[in-house]
Design an enzyme around this catalytic site. Sequence first.
Site, mmCIF file in Angstrom:
data_model
loop_
_atom_site.group_PDB
_atom_site.id
_atom_site.type_symbol
_atom_site.label_atom_id
_atom_site.label_comp_id
_atom_site.label_asym_id
_atom_site.label_seq_id
_atom_site.Cartn_x
_atom_site.Cartn_y
_atom_site.Cartn_z
ATOM 1 N N LYS A 67 0.826 -1.228 0.000
ATOM 2 C CA LYS A 67 0.000 0.000 0.000
ATOM 3 C C LYS A 67 0.849 1.262 0.000
ATOM 4 O O LYS A 67 0.473 2.271 -0.576
ATOM 5 C CB LYS A 67 -0.890 0.013 1.242
ATOM 6 C CG LYS A 67 -1.827 -1.182 1.283
ATOM 7 C CD LYS A 67 -3.195 -0.800 1.733
ATOM 8 C CE LYS A 67 -4.055 -2.030 1.869
ATOM 9 N NZ LYS A 67 -5.432 -1.816 1.438
ATOM 10 N N ASN A 112 -11.180 -9.285 3.193
ATOM 11 C CA ASN A 112 -10.489 -8.167 3.827
ATOM 12 C C ASN A 112 -11.425 -6.988 3.979
ATOM 13 O O ASN A 112 -12.279 -6.728 3.136
ATOM 14 C CB ASN A 112 -9.216 -7.792 3.043
ATOM 15 C CG ASN A 112 -9.459 -6.697 2.026
ATOM 16 O OD1 ASN A 112 -9.505 -5.506 2.366
ATOM 17 N ND2 ASN A 112 -9.662 -7.074 0.769
ATOM 18 N N ASN A 178 -14.936 -1.454 1.153
ATOM 19 C CA ASN A 178 -14.671 -1.180 2.565
ATOM 20 C C ASN A 178 -14.642 0.297 2.936
ATOM 21 O O ASN A 178 -14.269 0.655 4.042
ATOM 22 C CB ASN A 178 -13.344 -1.832 2.971
ATOM 23 C CG ASN A 178 -13.391 -3.324 2.727
ATOM 24 O OD1 ASN A 178 -14.359 -3.977 3.102
ATOM 25 N ND2 ASN A 178 -12.368 -3.864 2.085
ATOM 26 N N THR A 179 -14.977 1.157 1.988
ATOM 27 C CA THR A 179 -15.097 2.595 2.267
ATOM 28 C C THR A 179 -16.533 2.969 1.942
ATOM 29 O O THR A 179 -16.980 2.755 0.807
ATOM 30 C CB THR A 179 -14.106 3.401 1.395
ATOM 31 O OG1 THR A 179 -12.782 3.016 1.772
ATOM 32 C CG2 THR A 179 -14.263 4.900 1.582
ATOM 33 N N ASN A 247 -12.116 -5.607 -8.536
ATOM 34 C CA ASN A 247 -11.826 -5.553 -7.109
ATOM 35 C C ASN A 247 -12.504 -6.757 -6.431
ATOM 36 O O ASN A 247 -12.961 -7.669 -7.111
ATOM 37 C CB ASN A 247 -12.353 -4.219 -6.553
ATOM 38 C CG ASN A 247 -11.477 -3.701 -5.427
ATOM 39 O OD1 ASN A 247 -11.108 -4.463 -4.530
ATOM 40 N ND2 ASN A 247 -11.138 -2.435 -5.461
HETATM 41 C C1 FMN Z 1 -5.740 -7.806 1.811
HETATM 42 C C2 FMN Z 1 -6.168 -7.161 0.537
HETATM 43 C C3 FMN Z 1 -6.037 -5.796 0.408
HETATM 44 C C4 FMN Z 1 -6.439 -5.167 -0.769
HETATM 45 N N1 FMN Z 1 -6.272 -3.828 -0.893
HETATM 46 C C5 FMN Z 1 -6.618 -3.214 -2.047
HETATM 47 C C6 FMN Z 1 -6.414 -1.828 -2.207
HETATM 48 O O1 FMN Z 1 -5.897 -1.140 -1.340
HETATM 49 N N2 FMN Z 1 -6.808 -1.267 -3.387
HETATM 50 C C7 FMN Z 1 -7.374 -1.995 -4.403
HETATM 51 O O2 FMN Z 1 -7.693 -1.444 -5.459
HETATM 52 N N3 FMN Z 1 -7.546 -3.326 -4.280
HETATM 53 C C8 FMN Z 1 -7.189 -3.937 -3.131
HETATM 54 N N4 FMN Z 1 -7.369 -5.285 -3.008
HETATM 55 C C9 FMN Z 1 -7.996 -6.028 -4.122
HETATM 56 C C10 FMN Z 1 -6.936 -6.652 -5.039
HETATM 57 O O3 FMN Z 1 -6.150 -5.681 -5.648
HETATM 58 C C11 FMN Z 1 -7.627 -7.510 -6.130
HETATM 59 O O4 FMN Z 1 -8.399 -6.665 -6.944
HETATM 60 C C12 FMN Z 1 -8.518 -8.590 -5.555
HETATM 61 O O5 FMN Z 1 -7.962 -9.126 -4.387
HETATM 62 C C13 FMN Z 1 -8.749 -9.715 -6.544
HETATM 63 O O6 FMN Z 1 -7.530 -10.339 -6.892
HETATM 64 P P1 FMN Z 1 -7.032 -11.733 -6.225
HETATM 65 O O7 FMN Z 1 -8.196 -12.673 -6.266
HETATM 66 O O8 FMN Z 1 -5.847 -12.141 -7.039
HETATM 67 O O9 FMN Z 1 -6.667 -11.398 -4.818
HETATM 68 C C14 FMN Z 1 -6.984 -5.934 -1.833
HETATM 69 C C15 FMN Z 1 -7.087 -7.323 -1.708
HETATM 70 C C16 FMN Z 1 -6.691 -7.943 -0.545
HETATM 71 C C17 FMN Z 1 -6.808 -9.440 -0.433
#
Ligand code: FMN
Length: 337
Positions: A67, A112, A178-179, A247
Site C-alpha cells: 500500500k 479483507n 470497505n469505504t 476488485n
Molecule cells: C488484503 C487485501 C487488500 C487489498 N487492498 C486493495 C487496495 O488497497 N486497493 C485496491 O484497489 N484493491 C485492493 N485489493 C484487491 C486486489 O487488488 C484484487 O483486486 C482482488 O484481491 C482480486 O484479486 P485476487 O483474487 O488475485 O486477490 C486488496 C485485496 C486484498 C486481499
Amino acid sequence: MFYYLIRKLLFLIDPEKSHIFVLKCLNFKQAQILKKICFYKNKSSQNIKCMGLNFSNKLGTAAGIDKNGEYINCLSEMGFGFIEVGTVTPLPQYGHPKPRLFRITQMEGIINRMGFNNLGIDNLIKNIKKSHFKGILGVNIGKNRDTSIKNSINDYLVCIEKIYNYASYISINISSPNTIDLRTLQHGTILNELLYNIKNKQAELHKKYFKYVPIAIKISPDLSKKELKYISKKLIEYKLDGVIATNTTLDRSLISGYKHSLEEGGISGLPLQKKSTNVILLLSKYLQKKIPIIGVGGINSIDSAQEKIQSGATLIQIYSGLVYHGPYLIRKIIENI
Ligand SMILES: Cc1cc2nc3c(=O)[nH]c(=O)nc-3n(C[C@H](O)[C@H](O)[C@H](O)COP(=O)(O)O)c2cc1C
C-alpha cells in the site's frame, strides 16, 4: 513444495501480521539466498504494449500488497512485468480496527476489510524516490474515509496532481467495498463528473510536464450487466486509458458455510475467479477493444491466467493466489502465457 511447507507455518500466524512479516523478510539485504531460491529472474522480455506503455510481461501485482510502496524493490525482483502500489489517499489513515483480514483456507479465499490503511500520498512519493525502480509502476489512489462522496473527486485530483510525475500509470479505485459509499462513484452523474475532472486534470498535467500518464479505472465485480454497459460507454466517451477488473466481491453466496464467511469485507481469491472473468467477458463485448482491460480476480494457476487473457484481458494481476501458492506461481504463469 518448499513454499507449501512455509505456508503451513505462515498460516499459524494472524493473516495481516504474516503478510507484513513475509514482506519485511524479503526486504532484508540478508535474504539474498532466500530470494535466489524463491524469486524468478525473468531475462526475456515479452514486450507487451498496453495503455501506450511497454510491459516486459503480462503479470503484475494487484493493489493492496504494497500500500505504501515500501517493498517496490523486492517485488520488482520477483519477475513481475509491473507493480501496482496503493491504494493511497491524500492523508494517512489507520483503516478499520483489527482483525480485518481473514483466510477462507479451504476455498483459497480471503476476506479483507482493511479500509484503505495507508500512510498517505506524500509518504508514498518518498518511498518511490528511494526505490530507484525503473520498471512500470502503477499507483492506485482513493479517497479518505472522512471525505464525503460529494467532495471525493477532489481527493482523486489531489492524488493525481501529486503522483503524476512518479507513476507510469494511475489507477482510480472506485470499487473497494470497505469505504462507505465509494462504489456509488461507479454510477450516474457522479461518475460523469469524476471522469470529466480526472481527464481534465490529466490534460493539464500532460501539458505541464510534457508527459502523458495513462489513467485506468478499477471496477467492482458486483456491477450488473446494465451497469457494466453504462460504465463501458462512459469510459469510451471520456477516453479513459484502461480498466482494471475486478476488485473484491460482496457476494457471500460464494463462500457460504465456511469459517469466517460472515466476516464483513470483500472476498478475493478462488471464490472470485469466475465472477471477475465474467465481468472481463462483458467488458470486452461493450468496450470493443477501444480500451484495454487489466484482469484480476482469483488467478491461481496457468489455466486461470489464460482464461482471463482469453476473455479479453491484455494484462493480469495477482494477489490472493500468491498467498496460497507462493512466488513459484509467478514463474509458472509468466512462462506459460
Ligand atoms: C488484503 C487485501 C487488500 C487489498 N487492498 C486493495 C487496495 O488497497 N486497493 C485496491 O484497489 N484493491 C485492493 N485489493 C484487491 C486486489 O487488488 C484484487 O483486486 C482482488 O484481491 C482480486 O484479486 P485476487 O483474487 O488475485 O486477490 C486488496 C485485496 C486484498 C486481499
